[in-house]
Design an enzyme around this catalytic site. Structure first.
Site, PDB file in Angstrom:
ATOM      1  N   LYS A  70     -18.477  -7.668  10.079  1.00 29.13           N
ATOM      2  CA  LYS A  70     -17.665  -8.102   8.909  1.00 29.13           C
ATOM      3  C   LYS A  70     -18.303  -9.461   8.486  1.00 29.13           C
ATOM      4  O   LYS A  70     -19.078 -10.234   9.094  1.00 29.13           O
ATOM      5  CB  LYS A  70     -16.451  -8.446   9.478  1.00 29.13           C
ATOM      6  N   ASP A 123     -14.455  -4.663   0.974  1.00 28.64           N
ATOM      7  CA  ASP A 123     -13.274  -4.944   1.397  1.00 28.64           C
ATOM      8  C   ASP A 123     -12.301  -5.846   0.342  1.00 28.64           C
ATOM      9  O   ASP A 123     -12.625  -5.674  -0.911  1.00 28.64           O
ATOM     10  CB  ASP A 123     -13.340  -5.968   2.818  1.00 28.64           C
TER      11      ASP A 123
HETATM   12  P1  NDP Z   1      -8.458  -4.809  -2.993  1.00 28.33           P
HETATM   13  O1  NDP Z   1      -9.217  -6.276  -3.008  1.00 28.33           O
HETATM   14  O2  NDP Z   1      -8.855  -3.942  -3.755  1.00 28.33           O
HETATM   15  O3  NDP Z   1      -6.763  -5.031  -2.915  1.00 28.33           O
HETATM   16  C1  NDP Z   1      -6.270  -5.981  -2.375  1.00 28.33           C
HETATM   17  C2  NDP Z   1      -4.897  -5.637  -2.675  1.00 28.33           C
HETATM   18  O4  NDP Z   1      -4.040  -6.585  -1.500  1.00 28.33           O
HETATM   19  C3  NDP Z   1      -4.593  -6.427  -3.915  1.00 28.33           C
HETATM   20  O5  NDP Z   1      -3.566  -5.812  -4.625  1.00 28.33           O
HETATM   21  C4  NDP Z   1      -4.247  -8.247  -3.530  1.00 28.33           C
HETATM   22  O6  NDP Z   1      -3.685  -8.767  -4.623  1.00 28.33           O
HETATM   23  C5  NDP Z   1      -3.465  -7.671  -2.343  1.00 28.33           C
HETATM   24  N1  NDP Z   1      -3.590  -8.815  -1.564  1.00 28.33           N
HETATM   25  C6  NDP Z   1      -4.759  -9.385  -1.034  1.00 28.33           C
HETATM   26  N2  NDP Z   1      -4.635 -10.492  -0.054  1.00 28.33           N
HETATM   27  C7  NDP Z   1      -3.187 -10.713  -0.334  1.00 28.33           C
HETATM   28  C8  NDP Z   1      -2.479 -11.542   0.358  1.00 28.33           C
HETATM   29  N3  NDP Z   1      -2.971 -12.724   1.232  1.00 28.33           N
HETATM   30  N4  NDP Z   1      -1.112 -11.619   0.067  1.00 28.33           N
HETATM   31  C9  NDP Z   1      -0.678 -10.469  -0.763  1.00 28.33           C
HETATM   32  N5  NDP Z   1      -1.465  -9.658  -1.164  1.00 28.33           N
HETATM   33  C10 NDP Z   1      -2.699  -9.805  -0.756  1.00 28.33           C
HETATM   34  O7  NDP Z   1      -8.737  -4.518  -1.453  1.00 28.33           O
HETATM   35  P2  NDP Z   1      -8.929  -3.267  -0.708  1.00 28.33           P
HETATM   36  O8  NDP Z   1      -7.983  -2.417  -1.250  1.00 28.33           O
HETATM   37  O9  NDP Z   1     -10.246  -2.692  -0.321  1.00 28.33           O
HETATM   38  O10 NDP Z   1      -8.160  -3.716   0.967  1.00 28.33           O
HETATM   39  C11 NDP Z   1      -7.030  -3.693   1.255  1.00 28.33           C
HETATM   40  C12 NDP Z   1      -6.662  -4.068   2.991  1.00 28.33           C
HETATM   41  O11 NDP Z   1      -7.252  -2.400   3.268  1.00 28.33           O
HETATM   42  C13 NDP Z   1      -7.401  -5.177   3.278  1.00 28.33           C
HETATM   43  O12 NDP Z   1      -6.582  -5.150   4.573  1.00 28.33           O
HETATM   44  C14 NDP Z   1      -8.549  -4.201   3.919  1.00 28.33           C
HETATM   45  O13 NDP Z   1      -9.254  -5.095   5.010  1.00 28.33           O
HETATM   46  C15 NDP Z   1      -8.347  -3.122   4.167  1.00 28.33           C
HETATM   47  N6  NDP Z   1      -9.464  -1.807   4.329  1.00 28.33           N
HETATM   48  C16 NDP Z   1     -10.189  -1.499   3.241  1.00 28.33           C
HETATM   49  C17 NDP Z   1     -11.119  -0.764   3.289  1.00 28.33           C
HETATM   50  C18 NDP Z   1     -11.929  -0.448   2.170  1.00 28.33           C
HETATM   51  O14 NDP Z   1     -12.483   0.750   2.158  1.00 28.33           O
HETATM   52  N7  NDP Z   1     -11.638  -1.088   0.802  1.00 28.33           N
HETATM   53  C19 NDP Z   1     -11.513   0.107   4.621  1.00 28.33           C
HETATM   54  C20 NDP Z   1     -10.635  -0.318   5.579  1.00 28.33           C
HETATM   55  C21 NDP Z   1      -9.694  -1.367   5.354  1.00 28.33           C
HETATM   56  P3  NDP Z   1      -4.178  -9.732  -5.570  1.00 28.33           P
HETATM   57  O15 NDP Z   1      -4.819  -8.835  -6.604  1.00 28.33           O
HETATM   58  O16 NDP Z   1      -3.030 -10.574  -6.054  1.00 28.33           O
HETATM   59  O17 NDP Z   1      -5.107 -10.563  -4.588  1.00 28.33           O
END
Ligand code: NDP
Length: 453
Positions: free
Chosen positions: A126, A166
């Site tokens: 990671k 991510d």
């Molecule tokens: P994105 O950046 O596309 O979206 C993240 C979302 O979560 C946004 O809406 C963001 O809001 C919100 N967010 C991020 N940080 C925080 C925080 N500290 N508090 C509240 N809201 C938050 O990321 P992903 O959708 O790719 O990832 C989301 C989750 O899924 C993570 O935990 C990631 O590790 C996990 N994941 C992702 C994978 C992938 O293929 N992308 C695979 C497996 C797991 P804002 O825009 O305001 O920051």
């Protein structure tokens, strides 16, 4: 907690202070593995778990870049190469101001077990940076990505370490990173996944984490003879994982009613339908706006700001059947878990990594709901990254149906492995033990085979 787990955790905390998320991830896994280590002294003798906890390599580097006004900024870049027993290091890059060593170590540690569960040959890694892409222009993001890759390129490669996206890293960032890698190495290889379709990407990769999470929930429900049809679902986040979770939920006839970002959440009693999802995708992926705009546009929705210092998240306090946390770590605490259970939620599919605190997890396990931990439920993303690597190696691309079918089969097989392993170790229905133990066994046996390295 057994004496062995307690002393292991004490050592981890002493050796890695100020890394609470890493301690939490290790504790959850170690508690499950106590069941295995009792039956298999050979793993304890070879200190397999102690070795998995220690990253094979940690890279930390300076990332200087210039904004559009010419001002210089300095961020910190990381790559954690956690474990390569069953394949090249594999795992995403996160760009978010909260990123630090402990958070990336927890994510890399979880990734080792998750990747093992996918049935594909991928080790765990990671990386990322405390750079905040929010509010930055495309050119600023490009300059940052180029600077980040100018150091990272020496450490990665299609047979060594293959990063992906991510939080904060989507198609745009992967493009900038890939362009710089290609320029520095003078080679076109599958060194990153999540690539654009016309330069080596795989169909279904953007959809895979969300789709996979819903497939997993469907499998869990099937164990009780039920389906997602008509189920009311709470979804957090509004990024990649949340968007495609909603899309697949709609496909199965479920009704998603919430979405969020780090400022607040929307509750839409009408449900987030296909038209409203299209609005969210344009809002988040093109205009890069805030979720509050959803409630301005659709009058059946209400917007509630989220206070990060509050003792609970009101998003989890609505009547529903299922919850899909898809934003970030520890977004469901003990109080949120109690609220979910009180509101009738009996299916939790974790799209995010470690979104539930240990207190919350224990409440879900005690209540014997269908609780799919992130390691298993969100493994569809990295599994499809593995399929992208396979297609890159063949220099050939599969159709959408072919990749989706493979993803679906992988999620079914992960579900089966969790169920069977939980049963074999005397805790039927406990997907946490199932995922941790099944993921561990494959890596542990590979490490035993490969000697003390
Ligand atoms: P994105 O950046 O596309 O979206 C993240 C979302 O979560 C946004 O809406 C963001 O809001 C919100 N967010 C991020 N940080 C925080 C925080 N500290 N508090 C509240 N809201 C938050 O990321 P992903 O959708 O790719 O990832 C989301 C989750 O899924 C993570 O935990 C990631 O590790 C996990 N994941 C992702 C994978 C992938 O293929 N992308 C695979 C497996 C797991 P804002 O825009 O305001 O920051």
């Amino acid at each position: 907690m057994t004496d062995y787990v307690a002393s292991l955790l004490a050592e981890v905390k002493a050796k890695n202070p100020v890394e609470p998320e890493f301690h939490q991830a290790v504790q959850e896994v170690a508690e499950s593995l106590a069941l295995v280590l009792d039956r298999h002294p050979e793993y304890r003798h070879a200190k397999i778990l102690e070795r998995i906890i220690e990253p094979e390599r940690v890279l930390m580097f300076r990332v200087p870049w210039q904004d559009d006004r010419g001002e210089v900024h300095v961020n910190r870049g990381f790559r954690i190469e956690m474990n390569s027993a069953i394949g090249p290091y594999k795992g995403g890059l996160r760009l978010h101001p909260s990123v630090n060593l402990g958070i990336l170590k927890f994510l890399a540690f979880e990734q080792v077990f998750k990747n093992s569960l996918t049935t594909l040959p991928m080790g765990g890694g990671k990386g990322g940076s405390d750079f905040d892409p929010k509010g930055k222009s495309d050119n600023e993001v490009m300059r940052f990505c180029q600077s980040f890759m100018s150091e990272l390129f020496r450490h990665i490669g299609p047979n060594t370490d293959v990063p992906a996206g991510d939080i904060g890293v989507g198609g745009r960032e992967i493009g900038f990173l890939f362009g710089q890698y290609k320029r520095l190495r003078n080679e076109f290889t599958g060194v990153l996944t999540g690539k654009g379709l016309n330069w080596g990407g795989s169909l279904i990769r953007p959809e895979a984490t969300g789709y996979g999470c819903v497939y997993f929930a469907q499998e869990m429900l099937a164990t009780r003879g039920q389906t997602l049809e008509g189920k009311v679902c709470l979804v957090s986040g509004s990024g990649n994982v949340a968007q495609y979770t909603v899309e697949k939920l709609l496909h199965f006839g479920a009704k998603p009613v919430t979405l969020s970002d780090s400022n607040g959440y929307v509750y839409d009693e009408h449900g987030v339908d296909a038209e409203r999802l299209a609005f969210v995708m344009e809002l988040k992926n093109v205009r890069r706006g805030r979720i509050q705009e959803y409630a301005d546009k659709f009058k059946t929705a209400t917007y509630t700001p989220i206070d990060p210092k509050g003792d609970h998240n009101p998003l989890w306090d609505h009547k529903a059947d299922c919850a899909f946390p898809s934003a970030t770590q520890n977004e469901i605490n003990g109080k949120d878990a109690a609220n979910l259970l009180r509101n009738g939620v009996y299916v939790v599919g974790e799209g995010a990594n470690m979104p539930t605190t240990i207190d919350g997890v224990n409440q879900f396990l005690d209540a014997k709901i269908l609780y799919g931990p992130g390691k298993a439920a969100n493994a569809g993303g990295v599994a499809t990254s593995g399929l992208e690597m396979a297609q890159n190696s063949m220099r050939y691309g599969w159709t959408r149906e072919e990749v989706d079918n493979r993803l679906h089969l992988i999620m079914k097989s992960i579900h089966k492995a969790c169920v069977e392993t939980a049963e074999r170790f005397g805790t039927p229905g406990n997907y946490v033990n199932g995922a941790n133990i099944a993921g561990f066994l494959k890596v542990a046996d590979a490490m035993l085979d490969q000697g003390l390295v």
